[in-house]
Design a protein around this motif. Structure first.
Motif, mmCIF file in Angstrom:
data_model
loop_
_atom_site.group_PDB
_atom_site.id
_atom_site.type_symbol
_atom_site.label_atom_id
_atom_site.label_comp_id
_atom_site.label_asym_id
_atom_site.label_seq_id
_atom_site.Cartn_x
_atom_site.Cartn_y
_atom_site.Cartn_z
ATOM 1 N N GLU A 1 6.901 -4.176 9.316
ATOM 2 C CA GLU A 1 5.503 -3.396 9.171
ATOM 3 C C GLU A 1 4.977 -2.881 7.816
ATOM 4 O OE1 GLU A 1 6.885 -0.220 11.885
ATOM 5 O OE2 GLU A 1 6.739 -1.520 13.503
ATOM 6 N N THR A 2 5.834 -2.994 6.600
ATOM 7 C CA THR A 2 5.803 -2.370 5.488
ATOM 8 C C THR A 2 5.340 -3.641 4.556
ATOM 9 O OG1 THR A 2 7.194 -0.536 5.931
ATOM 10 C CG2 THR A 2 6.569 -1.221 3.532
ATOM 11 N N ALA B 1 0.774 -1.242 0.095
ATOM 12 C CA ALA B 1 -0.099 0.090 -0.078
ATOM 13 C C ALA B 1 0.964 1.251 -0.198
ATOM 14 C CB ALA B 1 -0.828 0.064 1.058
ATOM 15 N N GLU B 2 0.336 2.424 -0.804
ATOM 16 C CA GLU B 2 1.111 3.526 -0.732
ATOM 17 C C GLU B 2 1.525 4.342 0.481
ATOM 18 O OE1 GLU B 2 3.594 6.635 -2.013
ATOM 19 O OE2 GLU B 2 2.769 4.735 -3.119
ATOM 20 N N SER B 3 0.262 3.821 1.308
ATOM 21 C CA SER B 3 0.450 4.585 2.713
ATOM 22 C C SER B 3 1.649 3.717 3.641
ATOM 23 C CB SER B 3 -0.626 4.450 3.572
ATOM 24 O OG SER B 3 -1.052 2.893 3.612
ATOM 25 N N HIS C 1 0.147 -0.273 16.426
ATOM 26 C CA HIS C 1 1.436 -0.246 17.018
ATOM 27 C C HIS C 1 2.607 0.417 16.285
ATOM 28 C CE1 HIS C 1 5.367 -1.736 18.629
ATOM 29 N NE2 HIS C 1 4.690 -1.901 19.679
ATOM 30 N N ALA C 2 2.559 0.249 15.070
ATOM 31 C CA ALA C 2 3.473 0.913 14.139
ATOM 32 C C ALA C 2 3.269 2.316 14.177
ATOM 33 C CB ALA C 2 3.517 0.476 12.838
ATOM 34 N N ASP C 3 2.015 3.004 14.058
ATOM 35 C CA ASP C 3 1.645 4.297 13.942
ATOM 36 C C ASP C 3 2.030 5.122 15.357
ATOM 37 O OD1 ASP C 3 0.833 4.154 11.415
ATOM 38 O OD2 ASP C 3 -1.315 4.173 11.853
ATOM 39 N N LEU C 4 1.604 4.222 16.484
ATOM 40 C CA LEU C 4 1.853 4.927 17.624
ATOM 41 C C LEU C 4 3.410 4.811 18.012
ATOM 42 C CD1 LEU C 4 -0.730 2.891 20.095
ATOM 43 C CD2 LEU C 4 -0.861 5.282 19.215
ATOM 44 N N ARG D 1 5.193 5.481 5.054
ATOM 45 C CA ARG D 1 5.952 5.244 6.384
ATOM 46 C C ARG D 1 7.231 4.757 6.303
ATOM 47 N NH1 ARG D 1 0.601 3.477 7.330
ATOM 48 N NH2 ARG D 1 1.025 1.494 7.136
ATOM 49 N N TRP D 2 7.613 3.843 5.236
ATOM 50 C CA TRP D 2 8.950 3.306 5.126
ATOM 51 C C TRP D 2 9.929 4.416 4.601
ATOM 52 C CZ3 TRP D 2 12.134 -0.660 5.232
ATOM 53 C CH2 TRP D 2 13.340 -0.515 4.634
#
Length: 325
Positions: free
Chosen positions: A199-200, A158-160, A279-282, A164-165
């Motif tokens: 996570e990616t 996903a582009e999102s 978890h990744a976002d936090l 993040r990556w």
């Protein structure tokens, strides 16, 4: 980068670069870096030259490869996980199987088994993660009980997730390039980047995942398709029927296949994936920029009490603790 860092000693950092215009020297270098079979280098319609550089340590290293010529062969499975993206040129991995034609500036993870490749006139950036380092973090997250992580290299990302990556790469690169960086700071950067890989890029999760999805038994690929679909569409309001269609299974067939392979239901697996995304976002946020409730709702958790309990069960801490860092 304020993730908790383990007590393992950080490997000593290194920096090196090699360049030249000799085909035999280039072949020797690349065969050493990427062992395999049938490695063939050829000059194209311009003078041949190459450059290979690396900086980092045994856990995480950043690399560049510039190659004016063509390179073909088969790379063996090695005790590393490699994410790469082209700056320019052409490259295809897993030729003849689950082929992926690399696109400029779009990161992809290399197959976690032997695979064939075909590259020509390219500039490439790579991130190498040591197997022990990534697998230790995967076990901490509960993705696997222990041992190798099976990534789905052909699954779309996903582009999102790619955004993040790129943010993590931007933040950690200055530390990894600095051989004088304090060991704790380097260890934190290594951990952050390895977690970003998990996570990616879609991969098998669950205690039996690497065994189940590596199996050649009929239906194994359908399980992989289902898991890939869940990772790719976790941010969307998907249902079990949509996952089943993506895997070319009936709803009941999907439930049985996932239970046999991963001992989990489709809805439970989706919940785990979404918890991982929370978890990744936090982890990368602060109390000044967001709230636990906002992140939880973004990933579809409407009941904060039940969400908090599930989060604590999976990660061993409450989401507010993760956010505070």
């Amino acid at each position: 980068m304020d993730e908790e860092v383990g007590t393992e000693a950080t490997p000593p950092p290194f920096r090196g670069a090699v360049h030249g215009d000799d085909l035999d020297a280039a072949r020797e270098l690349y065969e050493a870096q990427y062992p395999g079979e049938g490695f063939r280098l050829d000059q194209l319609d311009r003078p041949f030259d190459y450059r290979y550089a690396a900086v980092g340590d045994g856990d995480v290293s950043l690399r560049t490869s510039e190659f004016h010529g063509s390179a073909r062969g088969t790379a063996d499975a090695v005790p590393e996980y490699v994410v790469s993206w082209l700056v320019d040129g052409r490259g295809t991995v897993d030729v003849g199987r689950d082929e992926v034609a690399l696109k400029p500036l779009v990161p992809r993870i290399a197959p976690t088994r032997a695979y064939s490749f075909d590259f020509a006139d390219y500039r490439q950036r790579l991130v190498h993660i040591g197997a022990a380092h990534l697998e230790r973090l995967a076990a901490e997250r509960g993705d696997v009980a222990s041992g190798p992580v099976t990534f789905f290299h052909a699954a779309p990302v996903a582009e999102s997730a790619l955004q993040r990556w790129r943010a993590v790469i931007s933040e950690t690169t200055p530390v990894l390039l600095d051989l004088a960086a304090p060991p704790l700071l380097r260890a934190a950067a290594n951990r952050r980047l390895a977690l970003a890989v998990l996570e990616t890029f879609p991969h098998a999760v669950g205690p039996a995942s690497s065994v189940a999805l590596a199996s050649v038994a009929p239906g194994g690929r359908r399980v992989a398709l289902a898991v890939e679909f869940l990772h790719e569409h976790a941010h969307e309001p998907i249902g079990v029927a949509e996952v089943a269609r993506a895997a070319d299974l009936s709803v009941r067939g999907l439930q049985v296949a996932l239970h046999r392979a991963l001992d989990v239901s489709p809805t439970a697996l989706l919940r785990q994936i979404r918890l991982d995304r929370v978890h990744a976002d936090l982890t990368v946020a602060t109390p000044e920029t967001t709230t636990v409730g906002a992140v939880a709702r973004r990933w579809g958790f409407a009941h904060l009490g039940r969400f908090s309990a599930s989060y604590h069960e999976r990660f061993g801490e409450h989401p507010s603790v993760t956010l505070r860092g």
